[in-house]
Design a protein around this motif. Structure first.
Motif, PDB file in Angstrom:
ATOM      1  N   LEU A  28       0.832  -1.208   0.000  1.00  0.00           N
ATOM      2  CA  LEU A  28       0.000   0.000   0.000  1.00  0.00           C
ATOM      3  C   LEU A  28       0.865   1.256   0.000  1.00  0.00           C
ATOM      4  O   LEU A  28       0.568   2.223  -0.711  1.00  0.00           O
ATOM      5  N   ASP A  29       1.924   1.227   0.798  1.00  0.00           N
ATOM      6  CA  ASP A  29       2.836   2.370   0.863  1.00  0.00           C
ATOM      7  C   ASP A  29       3.409   2.667  -0.523  1.00  0.00           C
ATOM      8  O   ASP A  29       3.465   3.815  -0.953  1.00  0.00           O
ATOM      9  N   GLU A  30       3.815   1.601  -1.204  1.00  0.00           N
ATOM     10  CA  GLU A  30       4.426   1.754  -2.520  1.00  0.00           C
ATOM     11  C   GLU A  30       3.402   2.152  -3.582  1.00  0.00           C
ATOM     12  O   GLU A  30       3.631   3.064  -4.368  1.00  0.00           O
ATOM     13  N   ARG A  31       2.287   1.483  -3.593  1.00  0.00           N
ATOM     14  CA  ARG A  31       1.299   1.677  -4.664  1.00  0.00           C
ATOM     15  C   ARG A  31       0.491   2.956  -4.517  1.00  0.00           C
ATOM     16  O   ARG A  31       0.171   3.610  -5.512  1.00  0.00           O
ATOM     17  N   PHE A  32       0.135   3.313  -3.274  1.00  0.00           N
ATOM     18  CA  PHE A  32      -0.757   4.450  -3.067  1.00  0.00           C
ATOM     19  C   PHE A  32      -0.134   5.580  -2.249  1.00  0.00           C
ATOM     20  O   PHE A  32      -0.841   6.460  -1.782  1.00  0.00           O
ATOM     21  N   ASP A  33       1.160   5.534  -2.056  1.00  0.00           N
ATOM     22  CA  ASP A  33       1.854   6.559  -1.285  1.00  0.00           C
ATOM     23  C   ASP A  33       1.262   6.698   0.124  1.00  0.00           C
ATOM     24  O   ASP A  33       1.074   7.792   0.627  1.00  0.00           O
ATOM     25  N   MET A  34       0.952   5.558   0.725  1.00  0.00           N
ATOM     26  CA  MET A  34       0.426   5.535   2.086  1.00  0.00           C
ATOM     27  C   MET A  34       1.581   5.639   3.069  1.00  0.00           C
ATOM     28  O   MET A  34       2.687   5.187   2.796  1.00  0.00           O
ATOM     29  N   GLN A  35       1.300   6.186   4.207  1.00  0.00           N
ATOM     30  CA  GLN A  35       2.238   6.207   5.322  1.00  0.00           C
ATOM     31  C   GLN A  35       1.641   5.293   6.388  1.00  0.00           C
ATOM     32  O   GLN A  35       0.465   5.425   6.724  1.00  0.00           O
ATOM     33  N   SER A  36       2.443   4.375   6.907  1.00  0.00           N
ATOM     34  CA  SER A  36       1.910   3.469   7.927  1.00  0.00           C
ATOM     35  C   SER A  36       2.885   3.364   9.088  1.00  0.00           C
ATOM     36  O   SER A  36       4.092   3.562   8.929  1.00  0.00           O
ATOM     37  N   ASP A  41      -0.469  -3.404  18.691  1.00  0.00           N
ATOM     38  CA  ASP A  41      -0.939  -4.360  17.686  1.00  0.00           C
ATOM     39  C   ASP A  41      -1.871  -3.711  16.670  1.00  0.00           C
ATOM     40  O   ASP A  41      -2.692  -4.389  16.043  1.00  0.00           O
ATOM     41  N   THR A  42      -1.756  -2.412  16.509  1.00  0.00           N
ATOM     42  CA  THR A  42      -2.592  -1.687  15.553  1.00  0.00           C
ATOM     43  C   THR A  42      -1.713  -0.998  14.522  1.00  0.00           C
ATOM     44  O   THR A  42      -0.787  -0.271  14.864  1.00  0.00           O
ATOM     45  N   LEU A  43      -2.007  -1.262  13.261  1.00  0.00           N
ATOM     46  CA  LEU A  43      -1.301  -0.638  12.153  1.00  0.00           C
ATOM     47  C   LEU A  43      -2.117   0.563  11.683  1.00  0.00           C
ATOM     48  O   LEU A  43      -3.241   0.403  11.208  1.00  0.00           O
ATOM     49  N   HIS A  44      -1.571   1.744  11.855  1.00  0.00           N
ATOM     50  CA  HIS A  44      -2.234   2.967  11.403  1.00  0.00           C
ATOM     51  C   HIS A  44      -1.736   3.298  10.001  1.00  0.00           C
ATOM     52  O   HIS A  44      -0.553   3.145   9.708  1.00  0.00           O
ATOM     53  N   PHE A  45      -2.647   3.772   9.143  1.00  0.00           N
ATOM     54  CA  PHE A  45      -2.245   4.171   7.796  1.00  0.00           C
ATOM     55  C   PHE A  45      -2.964   5.462   7.421  1.00  0.00           C
ATOM     56  O   PHE A  45      -4.070   5.741   7.870  1.00  0.00           O
ATOM     57  N   VAL A  50      -7.539   9.567   3.173  1.00  0.00           N
ATOM     58  CA  VAL A  50      -7.746   8.317   3.910  1.00  0.00           C
ATOM     59  C   VAL A  50      -7.039   8.386   5.262  1.00  0.00           C
ATOM     60  O   VAL A  50      -5.890   8.796   5.341  1.00  0.00           O
ATOM     61  N   ASP A  51      -7.745   7.961   6.291  1.00  0.00           N
ATOM     62  CA  ASP A  51      -7.154   7.840   7.622  1.00  0.00           C
ATOM     63  C   ASP A  51      -7.772   6.606   8.262  1.00  0.00           C
ATOM     64  O   ASP A  51      -8.991   6.523   8.406  1.00  0.00           O
ATOM     65  N   THR A  64     -10.687  -0.289   9.928  1.00  0.00           N
ATOM     66  CA  THR A  64     -11.569   0.875   9.897  1.00  0.00           C
ATOM     67  C   THR A  64     -10.837   1.994   9.168  1.00  0.00           C
ATOM     68  O   THR A  64      -9.607   2.121   9.275  1.00  0.00           O
ATOM     69  N   ALA A  65     -11.588   2.783   8.421  1.00  0.00           N
ATOM     70  CA  ALA A  65     -10.986   3.899   7.694  1.00  0.00           C
ATOM     71  C   ALA A  65     -12.038   4.959   7.424  1.00  0.00           C
ATOM     72  O   ALA A  65     -13.204   4.639   7.160  1.00  0.00           O
ATOM     73  N   GLN A  66     -11.616   6.185   7.502  1.00  0.00           N
ATOM     74  CA  GLN A  66     -12.435   7.323   7.101  1.00  0.00           C
ATOM     75  C   GLN A  66     -11.968   7.733   5.714  1.00  0.00           C
ATOM     76  O   GLN A  66     -10.769   7.955   5.501  1.00  0.00           O
TER      77      GLN A  66
END
Length: 91
Positions: A28-36, A41-45, A50-51, A64-66
Protein backbone atom coordinates in the motif's frame (compact mmCIF):
# COMPACT_ATOMS: atom_id res chain seq x y z
CA UNK A 1 -17.09 11.46 4.58
CA UNK A 2 -17.61 7.75 4.38
CA UNK A 3 -16.46 5.02 6.74
CA UNK A 4 -15.17 1.52 6.07
CA UNK A 5 -15.55 -1.06 8.84
CA UNK A 6 -14.50 -4.64 8.10
CA UNK A 7 -13.91 -7.56 10.47
CA UNK A 8 -11.98 -10.46 8.96
CA UNK A 9 -11.29 -13.70 10.85
CA UNK A 10 -7.85 -15.28 10.77
CA UNK A 11 -6.21 -18.31 12.33
CA UNK A 12 -2.56 -17.32 12.00
CA UNK A 13 -0.27 -17.00 15.00
CA UNK A 14 0.07 -13.33 15.97
CA UNK A 15 3.69 -13.06 14.73
CA UNK A 16 2.80 -14.46 11.31
CA UNK A 17 -0.33 -12.30 11.06
CA UNK A 18 1.74 -9.22 11.91
CA UNK A 19 4.29 -10.11 9.21
CA UNK A 20 1.47 -10.57 6.68
CA UNK A 21 0.06 -7.16 7.61
CA UNK A 22 3.50 -5.60 7.21
CA UNK A 23 3.68 -7.05 3.67
CA UNK A 24 0.25 -5.59 2.86
CA UNK A 25 1.28 -2.21 4.30
CA UNK A 26 4.48 -2.18 2.24
CA UNK A 27 2.48 -2.72 -0.95
CA UNK A 28 0.00 0.00 0.00
CA UNK A 29 2.84 2.37 0.86
CA UNK A 30 4.43 1.75 -2.52
CA UNK A 31 1.30 1.68 -4.66
CA UNK A 32 -0.76 4.45 -3.07
CA UNK A 33 1.85 6.56 -1.29
CA UNK A 34 0.43 5.54 2.09
CA UNK A 35 2.24 6.21 5.32
CA UNK A 36 1.91 3.47 7.93
CA UNK A 37 3.15 2.88 11.46
CA UNK A 38 2.59 0.35 14.24
CA UNK A 39 1.23 1.33 17.62
CA UNK A 40 1.08 -1.83 19.70
CA UNK A 41 -0.94 -4.36 17.69
CA UNK A 42 -2.59 -1.69 15.55
CA UNK A 43 -1.30 -0.64 12.15
CA UNK A 44 -2.23 2.97 11.40
CA UNK A 45 -2.25 4.17 7.80
CA UNK A 46 -2.85 7.53 6.20
CA UNK A 47 -2.61 9.51 2.99
CA UNK A 48 -4.53 12.35 1.49
CA UNK A 49 -8.21 11.38 1.67
CA UNK A 50 -7.75 8.32 3.91
CA UNK A 51 -7.15 7.84 7.62
CA UNK A 52 -7.52 4.41 9.17
CA UNK A 53 -6.12 1.48 11.06
CA UNK A 54 -6.05 -2.30 11.19
CA UNK A 55 -6.30 -3.77 14.67
CA UNK A 56 -4.61 -7.15 14.89
CA UNK A 57 -6.54 -9.36 17.29
CA UNK A 58 -5.89 -12.98 18.28
CA UNK A 59 -8.45 -14.38 15.83
CA UNK A 60 -9.50 -11.43 13.65
CA UNK A 61 -8.46 -8.25 11.90
CA UNK A 62 -10.55 -5.13 12.30
CA UNK A 63 -10.11 -2.60 9.50
CA UNK A 64 -11.57 0.87 9.90
CA UNK A 65 -10.99 3.90 7.69
CA UNK A 66 -12.44 7.32 7.10
CA UNK A 67 -12.57 8.24 3.42
CA UNK A 68 -12.52 11.83 2.26
CA UNK A 69 -15.04 13.23 -0.19
CA UNK A 70 -13.34 12.11 -3.41
CA UNK A 71 -12.61 8.57 -2.23
CA UNK A 72 -16.11 8.21 -0.74
CA UNK A 73 -17.39 7.82 -4.29
CA UNK A 74 -15.22 4.71 -4.64
CA UNK A 75 -16.08 3.17 -1.26
CA UNK A 76 -17.49 -0.05 -2.74
CA UNK A 77 -14.43 -0.66 -4.90
CA UNK A 78 -12.06 0.10 -2.03
CA UNK A 79 -13.89 -2.30 0.31
CA UNK A 80 -13.83 -4.98 -2.38
CA UNK A 81 -10.06 -4.63 -2.80
CA UNK A 82 -9.48 -4.72 0.97
CA UNK A 83 -11.54 -7.91 1.28
CA UNK A 84 -9.70 -9.50 -1.65
CA UNK A 85 -6.27 -8.79 -0.14
CA UNK A 86 -7.38 -10.03 3.29
CA UNK A 87 -8.74 -13.22 1.73
CA UNK A 88 -5.42 -13.79 -0.05
CA UNK A 89 -3.23 -13.17 3.01
CA UNK A 90 -5.46 -14.56 5.76
CA UNK A 91 -7.61 -17.30 4.19
Amino acid sequence: MSKIDIRHPHSQPMAKARKSLEEVAAKLDERFDMQSRWEGDTLHFTRSGVDGHIALEKDALHVTAQLGFMLSMMKGQIEEQIRRVLDEKFA
